[in-house]
Every structure is written in structure tokens, then in C-alpha cells.
Write a protein that holds these residues in place. Sequence first.
Motif, PDB file in Angstrom:
ATOM      1  N   ILE A   9      67.400 -28.961 -52.391  1.00  0.00           N
ATOM      2  CA  ILE A   9      66.770 -30.018 -52.681  1.00  0.00           C
ATOM      3  C   ILE A   9      65.102 -30.050 -52.798  1.00  0.00           C
ATOM      4  O   ILE A   9      64.517 -30.363 -53.713  1.00  0.00           O
ATOM      5  CB  ILE A   9      67.012 -31.206 -51.774  1.00  0.00           C
ATOM      6  N   PHE A  10      64.660 -29.103 -51.695  1.00  0.00           N
ATOM      7  CA  PHE A  10      63.196 -28.906 -51.731  1.00  0.00           C
ATOM      8  C   PHE A  10      62.871 -27.914 -53.006  1.00  0.00           C
ATOM      9  O   PHE A  10      61.855 -28.165 -53.280  1.00  0.00           O
ATOM     10  CB  PHE A  10      63.065 -27.958 -50.221  1.00  0.00           C
ATOM     11  N   VAL A  11      63.556 -26.807 -53.197  1.00  0.00           N
ATOM     12  CA  VAL A  11      63.313 -26.226 -54.210  1.00  0.00           C
ATOM     13  C   VAL A  11      62.986 -26.868 -55.716  1.00  0.00           C
ATOM     14  O   VAL A  11      62.217 -26.687 -56.538  1.00  0.00           O
ATOM     15  CB  VAL A  11      64.060 -24.858 -54.416  1.00  0.00           C
ATOM     16  N   MET A  12      64.150 -27.980 -55.805  1.00  0.00           N
ATOM     17  CA  MET A  12      63.910 -28.593 -56.912  1.00  0.00           C
ATOM     18  C   MET A  12      62.786 -29.374 -57.142  1.00  0.00           C
ATOM     19  O   MET A  12      62.257 -29.686 -58.110  1.00  0.00           O
ATOM     20  CB  MET A  12      65.322 -29.351 -57.191  1.00  0.00           C
ATOM     21  N   GLY A  13      62.497 -30.075 -55.942  1.00  0.00           N
ATOM     22  CA  GLY A  13      61.492 -30.906 -55.844  1.00  0.00           C
ATOM     23  C   GLY A  13      60.078 -29.832 -55.950  1.00  0.00           C
ATOM     24  O   GLY A  13      59.080 -30.404 -56.799  1.00  0.00           O
ATOM     25  N   TYR A  14      60.159 -28.760 -55.643  1.00  0.00           N
ATOM     26  CA  TYR A  14      58.916 -27.767 -55.622  1.00  0.00           C
ATOM     27  C   TYR A  14      58.769 -27.529 -57.210  1.00  0.00           C
ATOM     28  O   TYR A  14      57.728 -27.543 -57.796  1.00  0.00           O
ATOM     29  CB  TYR A  14      59.166 -26.385 -55.292  1.00  0.00           C
ATOM     30  N   GLY A  15      59.787 -27.382 -58.019  1.00  0.00           N
ATOM     31  CA  GLY A  15      59.951 -27.197 -59.236  1.00  0.00           C
ATOM     32  C   GLY A  15      59.153 -28.496 -60.048  1.00  0.00           C
ATOM     33  O   GLY A  15      58.642 -28.392 -61.264  1.00  0.00           O
ATOM     34  N   MET A  16      59.637 -29.832 -59.714  1.00  0.00           N
ATOM     35  CA  MET A  16      59.311 -30.898 -60.111  1.00  0.00           C
ATOM     36  C   MET A  16      57.670 -31.150 -60.029  1.00  0.00           C
ATOM     37  O   MET A  16      57.091 -31.533 -61.124  1.00  0.00           O
ATOM     38  CB  MET A  16      59.928 -31.876 -59.775  1.00  0.00           C
ATOM     39  N   ILE A  17      57.070 -30.642 -59.041  1.00  0.00           N
ATOM     40  CA  ILE A  17      55.842 -31.019 -58.518  1.00  0.00           C
ATOM     41  C   ILE A  17      54.823 -29.986 -59.618  1.00  0.00           C
ATOM     42  O   ILE A  17      53.977 -30.320 -59.924  1.00  0.00           O
ATOM     43  CB  ILE A  17      55.231 -30.827 -57.116  1.00  0.00           C
ATOM     44  N   LEU A  18      55.236 -28.644 -59.489  1.00  0.00           N
ATOM     45  CA  LEU A  18      54.685 -27.682 -60.271  1.00  0.00           C
ATOM     46  C   LEU A  18      55.070 -27.503 -61.525  1.00  0.00           C
ATOM     47  O   LEU A  18      55.982 -27.702 -62.302  1.00  0.00           O
ATOM     48  CB  LEU A  18      54.772 -26.339 -59.501  1.00  0.00           C
TER      49      LEU A  18
END
Lengths: 259, 244
Positions: free
Chosen positions: B235-244
Amino acid sequence: MIELIQKIASVTLSTVFDVLPIAVIIFGFQLFVIRKKIPHLKQVLQGFVYVLLGLSFFLVGLEMALFPVGELMATQLTDPEFIYGSLEAIPEFFHWSDYKWVYIFAATIGFSTTIAEPALLAVAIKARDVSGGAISVWGLRSAVAIGAGIGVALGTYRVVSGTPLHYYIIAGYVVVMIQTVFAPKMIIALAYDSGGVTTSTVTVPLVTALGLGLASTVPGRSALLDGFGLIAFTCLFPIITVMAYAQLSQWRAKRNGSK
Amino acid sequence: MKNNIINIFKSLSDSLKDLYPIILVIAFFQIFVLQQPIPNLSEILIGTFLVVVGLTLFVQGLKIGLFPIGEAMAYAFARKGSLFWLLTFSFALGFGTTVAEPALIAVAAKAANVAATAGAIVDTEESRSSYANGLRFTVALSVGIALVIGVLRIIRGWPIQYLIITGYIGVVIMTAFAPNEIIGIAYDSGGVTTSTITVPLVTALGVGLASSIKGRNPMVDGFGLIAFASLTPMIFVMGYGMIL
């Protein structure tokens, strides 16, 4: 011989650095928060040394024996020349069944590397002790390894066929949810855990090599985009097989009881 | 002394049993499918010997070192009764063991390559390494949080399936919104976070907690920490991908 000793020493050193944060956290909390002497301190330290040395030997041995052969085999099996016999015979369109040896290799290597995975062994020992022997070490390990084998094989099929990763994962989640409703309560947490423990020291490098080898040789796939995802498969399917193993044991116990 | 030697031989032969499936698979494919000789046979034999010795030592070390310390700490925290310190410890353990994990460092570097090739970040050495570091800290943070949630769950006795299934739904929702090229990396990052040393320690901690708290069953409540640690990074890595 000298080279070997040097290698073991350097791997041990890097393992020490991996363990250092863990040791700092444990001993820091012991000293400053719990403020009690560690029971059997000498024995615990001896255990840490064993774990360090054991892991280093294990890694050096893997690098000498297993990884080169495994990676070489992964490239050879995915090589179009091997699959079609010769370079001239490569057809313009390929059928997924052309890669049948790859799937078989994926399934068997997924199974056998998972059996050898030290983290899984640790969890299996703990599960046997906690369950009072109801869950045997080999039973759990075989169930997890079968799941990992299915996972890697299906993962290689996905790379070959180029279907989107998340369809499989989401379908797997649905199966896990349905099984959760029916599986015996005591296995659920352990089953969820067994997904994460399959993929560490032995499995990850070999499975990654297989995925990258496939993605870079199958026409139309990119190593960057399609090479990932095999680990996710290897983590998901053991959850399903471990629950199935528990359901099967329960069903057999019930059938024997009703007779 | 004699007993000791017998024990060592017994555990050596156990370790050998763990390895023979791999040996069979490799031998079968080399001889029957690829029809090629096995290269560097002597090196392979030495390597196999090292693997067997290493596995034996590792299991011994687990039994006398990692398992007892994990359990002793769980008991000590349970007796101390301070939830704050227990959760701080769990977070530190999750974060500290993950941030330095070599498998994660490798995956983060690959992910940065993917992101640069896909044009999500500028393709320079600097932006790639900052992307990789950001990813590493994101995953380590998520594992720390996972252990906090997992330990809370053991203490309170929440059934694990509701939490995990909520996590699955989170993964599915994030998949719909995350950029395509991050999805594979995100899914894989769940599996690489749990290393060979972390797993026994965390398992012993969970089982120790569940057996020292009244009303908890170590089998039902003690396991599950690893499951959280392999779910939240997705979940966190996908979130990271969305923010950047």
C-alpha cells in the motif's frame, strides 16, 4: 582456499552489519527500558554468533553452488534457441505452451528452494512447538512449498502471456477471503504469515533471475515492466495452500470421527 | 560429549534433507532437459557443504539465541505493562531491520531505474538515488507501522482476518489509482521486507506476547505479525508512486 576464507570473512562482515541494527535495538531496549539483565546472556550471545556464522556460510555456499547454476539454467531454459531448437525455427507468433519446460522448472525450483528457506524452517519449528505437534514441521513446509511452486509457475505463465499482474493477485485475494471463512480458526494467522516467509535468502535471487530472463527473451515483454511480480505470486499462493492443508486435515479428522 | 556429536550429526543430516529437492531439480534439468554437463562440480560440492553447515549452525543459533531473546523481551514488556514502550520497540524493530535490508536496497535501485525509464523522474544519478532512498524509507516506515498494528492486535485480541482483508481492499483500491509501472514493484516489495533474521525474532515476539497475556491463545493470536509486515509495504509503495 585462501580465497574462500576471504569470501566467508567478507560475507560475515556484511551480515554483521545487517544484524547490527537489530542487536542495537534489542540491547538498547533491554538496557534502558526493561532495565533487567538478559536471562542466559552468554547462551544468547552464543546463539547470535551461530546465526551470524551460519547465515554467512549459507550465503557463501549458495553463491558458489546454487546461484550460478540456477541463473545459468534460467537463461538457458528461456533462450529462444533452446525453446525452438534452432534460431531459424523461431516462429513469428508464439504459443504459451512453447514454454512448457519453463513452467515445470519454475514449479519445481519454487518448491525446492522454499523447502530450504531458513526463515520458513524457523516459523515451522515455532508452529510445531506452539501447536503441541498438531502442525508438523514437514507438513507446514510442504504445504508452503507447494504453494510457492504453483505461484512461481503461474507467475512465469503471466510473464509469457503478458496478462496484467493485478488480475491474478486480486483473484488470489478473493480465494483467500473465501477460504478464511471456512478454514479452522487456529490456522488463519499462521497461513497469512507463511506468505511472507517464503521469499528470503534462497528463493528471491533465483526467482528474480527467472523472471528477468523470461521478460527479456519473450517477444513483446520488457524486463523493466514485466520482470517484476513473481515474488508477489510466491507470497500469495502459500496462504491458499496452507489453509487448504488445514481444511483437508480437518475434513479427514471429521470423516474418521463420524465413522 | 558423545551426545553432542550425535546431535550435531543428526542436525547435519536434517539440513542435508532440506537441500536434496534442489539438488534433484537441478540435476534433472541439467541432465535430461538441457543435456549439459554440470559446470565446476568441485566448487558446487564445496558450496553445498558450506550450505549444509551454515543451515545447521543457523538452526542451533535460533534455538539458543533468537527465539529465547524474542520471547524474553515479550514477557518483560508484558510484565512491565507499558504499552507505549512496547509499541515503540515494535516500531523500532520493524523500521530498523527493514531500512538496512539488502534485498530491499536492490529492489529500490531497480524501481528507480524503472521510474527513470518510464519518465516519472528525471533520469540522473542524483534523482534516481533520492527516489530509491525515499522508497526504502517508505517501506521501512510501513513495516514499523505494520508491527505496531500487529502487536496492538495481539494485545487486544482482534481477529486477524478483518484487518488483513481491510488491507487487501486497500491494495485493490490503490492498484486502481497507482501508476502502472509501480504496481509490480509494489507487489514484490511486500515479500522482500521480511529477512531471515527478522522472521524468527518477530515470530518469537508475537508468540511470546500471546502466551504471556491472559486470554490470548499463542496459536490463534501469536502469529500474524509477518503477514502485516508483508502487506503494508504494498500500500505504501503504491502511495509513494502516486505522490511522486
